[in-house]
Design a protein around this motif. Structure first.
Motif, PDB file in Angstrom:
ATOM      1  N   TYR A  64     -19.310  19.482 -66.650  1.00  0.00           N
ATOM      2  CA  TYR A  64     -18.854  19.335 -68.035  1.00  0.00           C
ATOM      3  C   TYR A  64     -19.615  20.297 -68.953  1.00  0.00           C
ATOM      4  N   ARG A  65     -20.862  20.545 -68.616  1.00  0.00           N
ATOM      5  CA  ARG A  65     -21.692  21.438 -69.427  1.00  0.00           C
ATOM      6  C   ARG A  65     -21.632  22.877 -68.903  1.00  0.00           C
ATOM      7  N   TRP A  66     -21.776  23.023 -67.581  1.00  0.00           N
ATOM      8  CA  TRP A  66     -21.759  24.340 -66.947  1.00  0.00           C
ATOM      9  C   TRP A  66     -20.529  24.432 -66.067  1.00  0.00           C
ATOM     10  N   ARG A  67     -19.511  25.120 -66.523  1.00  0.00           N
ATOM     11  CA  ARG A  67     -18.210  25.133 -65.864  1.00  0.00           C
ATOM     12  C   ARG A  67     -18.256  25.809 -64.497  1.00  0.00           C
ATOM     13  N   ARG A  68     -19.166  26.730 -64.276  1.00  0.00           N
ATOM     14  CA  ARG A  68     -19.258  27.351 -62.940  1.00  0.00           C
ATOM     15  C   ARG A  68     -19.699  26.335 -61.899  1.00  0.00           C
ATOM     16  N   ILE A  69     -20.550  25.429 -62.285  1.00  0.00           N
ATOM     17  CA  ILE A  69     -20.950  24.364 -61.361  1.00  0.00           C
ATOM     18  C   ILE A  69     -19.742  23.482 -61.044  1.00  0.00           C
ATOM     19  N   ALA A  70     -18.882  23.277 -62.027  1.00  0.00           N
ATOM     20  CA  ALA A  70     -17.663  22.496 -61.789  1.00  0.00           C
ATOM     21  C   ALA A  70     -16.776  23.189 -60.761  1.00  0.00           C
ATOM     22  N   VAL A  71     -16.683  24.509 -60.826  1.00  0.00           N
ATOM     23  CA  VAL A  71     -15.873  25.242 -59.847  1.00  0.00           C
ATOM     24  C   VAL A  71     -16.480  25.116 -58.458  1.00  0.00           C
ATOM     25  N   LEU A  72     -17.780  25.305 -58.338  1.00  0.00           N
ATOM     26  CA  LEU A  72     -18.430  25.212 -57.033  1.00  0.00           C
ATOM     27  C   LEU A  72     -18.330  23.800 -56.458  1.00  0.00           C
ATOM     28  N   SER A  73     -18.514  22.806 -57.301  1.00  0.00           N
ATOM     29  CA  SER A  73     -18.374  21.417 -56.845  1.00  0.00           C
ATOM     30  C   SER A  73     -16.924  21.107 -56.466  1.00  0.00           C
ATOM     31  N   SER A  74     -15.987  21.679 -57.193  1.00  0.00           N
ATOM     32  CA  SER A  74     -14.576  21.477 -56.870  1.00  0.00           C
ATOM     33  C   SER A  74     -14.230  22.080 -55.516  1.00  0.00           C
ATOM     34  N   LEU A  75     -14.829  23.208 -55.202  1.00  0.00           N
ATOM     35  CA  LEU A  75     -14.603  23.804 -53.882  1.00  0.00           C
ATOM     36  C   LEU A  75     -15.194  22.929 -52.775  1.00  0.00           C
ATOM     37  N   LEU A  76     -16.336  22.309 -53.051  1.00  0.00           N
ATOM     38  CA  LEU A  76     -16.922  21.369 -52.091  1.00  0.00           C
ATOM     39  C   LEU A  76     -16.015  20.153 -51.916  1.00  0.00           C
ATOM     40  N   VAL A  77     -15.487  19.649 -53.011  1.00  0.00           N
ATOM     41  CA  VAL A  77     -14.554  18.517 -52.958  1.00  0.00           C
ATOM     42  C   VAL A  77     -13.285  18.916 -52.210  1.00  0.00           C
ATOM     43  N   LEU A  78     -12.839  20.148 -52.384  1.00  0.00           N
ATOM     44  CA  LEU A  78     -11.653  20.641 -51.678  1.00  0.00           C
ATOM     45  C   LEU A  78     -11.860  20.573 -50.170  1.00  0.00           C
ATOM     46  N   ILE A  79     -13.021  21.006 -49.710  1.00  0.00           N
ATOM     47  CA  ILE A  79     -13.334  20.951 -48.285  1.00  0.00           C
ATOM     48  C   ILE A  79     -13.367  19.506 -47.795  1.00  0.00           C
ATOM     49  N   LEU A  80     -13.982  18.631 -48.583  1.00  0.00           N
ATOM     50  CA  LEU A  80     -14.030  17.210 -48.205  1.00  0.00           C
ATOM     51  C   LEU A  80     -12.631  16.608 -48.127  1.00  0.00           C
ATOM     52  N   LEU A  81     -11.799  16.891 -49.115  1.00  0.00           N
ATOM     53  CA  LEU A  81     -10.449  16.324 -49.126  1.00  0.00           C
ATOM     54  C   LEU A  81      -9.612  16.841 -47.962  1.00  0.00           C
ATOM     55  N   LEU A  82      -9.754  18.115 -47.637  1.00  0.00           N
ATOM     56  CA  LEU A  82      -9.017  18.641 -46.484  1.00  0.00           C
ATOM     57  C   LEU A  82      -9.468  17.955 -45.197  1.00  0.00           C
ATOM     58  N   GLY A  83     -10.770  17.670 -45.090  1.00  0.00           N
ATOM     59  CA  GLY A  83     -11.270  16.944 -43.925  1.00  0.00           C
ATOM     60  C   GLY A  83     -10.766  15.511 -43.872  1.00  0.00           C
ATOM     61  N   ILE A  84     -10.703  14.858 -45.017  1.00  0.00           N
ATOM     62  CA  ILE A  84     -10.197  13.484 -45.076  1.00  0.00           C
ATOM     63  C   ILE A  84      -8.724  13.445 -44.668  1.00  0.00           C
ATOM     64  N   ILE A  85      -7.955  14.376 -45.215  1.00  0.00           N
ATOM     65  CA  ILE A  85      -6.519  14.413 -44.889  1.00  0.00           C
ATOM     66  C   ILE A  85      -6.317  14.711 -43.422  1.00  0.00           C
ATOM     67  N   ALA A  86      -7.040  15.688 -42.893  1.00  0.00           N
ATOM     68  CA  ALA A  86      -6.904  16.039 -41.471  1.00  0.00           C
ATOM     69  C   ALA A  86      -7.317  14.873 -40.578  1.00  0.00           C
ATOM     70  N   SER A  87      -8.385  14.184 -40.931  1.00  0.00           N
ATOM     71  CA  SER A  87      -8.833  13.038 -40.125  1.00  0.00           C
ATOM     72  C   SER A  87      -7.781  11.941 -40.099  1.00  0.00           C
ATOM     73  N   ASN A  88      -7.186  11.647 -41.241  1.00  0.00           N
ATOM     74  CA  ASN A  88      -6.150  10.613 -41.287  1.00  0.00           C
ATOM     75  C   ASN A  88      -4.901  11.029 -40.515  1.00  0.00           C
ATOM     76  N   LEU A  89      -4.546  12.289 -40.598  1.00  0.00           N
ATOM     77  CA  LEU A  89      -3.358  12.748 -39.876  1.00  0.00           C
ATOM     78  C   LEU A  89      -3.590  12.773 -38.365  1.00  0.00           C
ATOM     79  N   MET A  90      -4.825  13.037 -37.938  1.00  0.00           N
ATOM     80  CA  MET A  90      -5.126  13.069 -36.500  1.00  0.00           C
ATOM     81  C   MET A  90      -5.005  11.692 -35.858  1.00  0.00           C
ATOM     82  N   ILE A  91      -5.265  10.637 -36.617  1.00  0.00           N
ATOM     83  CA  ILE A  91      -5.145   9.292 -36.046  1.00  0.00           C
ATOM     84  C   ILE A  91      -3.818   8.641 -36.428  1.00  0.00           C
ATOM     85  N   ASN A  92      -2.897   9.460 -36.934  1.00  0.00           N
ATOM     86  CA  ASN A  92      -1.553   9.004 -37.317  1.00  0.00           C
ATOM     87  C   ASN A  92      -1.565   7.958 -38.428  1.00  0.00           C
ATOM     88  N   ALA A  93      -2.510   8.062 -39.335  1.00  0.00           N
ATOM     89  CA  ALA A  93      -2.573   7.175 -40.498  1.00  0.00           C
ATOM     90  C   ALA A  93      -1.982   7.925 -41.690  1.00  0.00           C
TER      91      ALA A  93
END
Length: 126
Positions: A64-93
């Motif tokens: 909220y204060r330093w927008r570049r940190i928001a971008v870097l954190s968003s990229l980390l969240v992107l990786i986490l979300l892709l892993g969550i989605i892939a994990s759920n799809l691998m077990i057919n959930a």
């Protein structure tokens, strides 16, 4: 429209803060029941993911204060979300993958706003 991206960022902060704290403060039996049995991940890996989720949420708060940190954190969240989605799809959930897909779409909107509209990561000529 800036307030809309702040609301989206706040939603992602709450989601990952709650998910990280839940993983870190759950006992091993709960971790095994929720993650190890269906996904096959060891409990220590899930504690590690909880720490990463907390770091991402704290980075989004600082964003909220330093927008570049928001971008870097968003990229980390992107990786986490892709892993969550892939994990759920691998077990057919497939139904369990719908909510992370919605968060992924929200995150993509936030990243577009940060990078293109606010020009956070724009390279400046020297």
């Amino acid at each position: 429209m800036k307030w809309l991206s702040h609301i989206g960022q706040g939603v992602l902060i709450l989601v990952f803060l709650m998910a990280g704290l839940t993983k870190l403060f759950s006992n091993t039996e709960q971790i095994i029941e929720m993650y190890s049995d269906p996904f096959g991940y060891p409990p220590i890996f899930m504690y590690f993911i909880g720490v990463i989720e907390l770091i991402a949420a704290l980075g989004l708060i600082a964003g909220y204060r330093w927008r570049r940190i928001a971008v870097l954190s968003s990229l980390l969240v992107l990786i986490l979300l892709l892993g969550i989605i892939a994990s759920n799809l691998m077990i057919n959930a497939f139904a369990d993958a719908l909510l992370p897909i919605m968060y992924l779409l929200l995150l993509i909107g936030l990243l577009i706003r940060l990078i293109h509209v606010e020009s956070v990561m724009k390279i400046q000529p020297q």
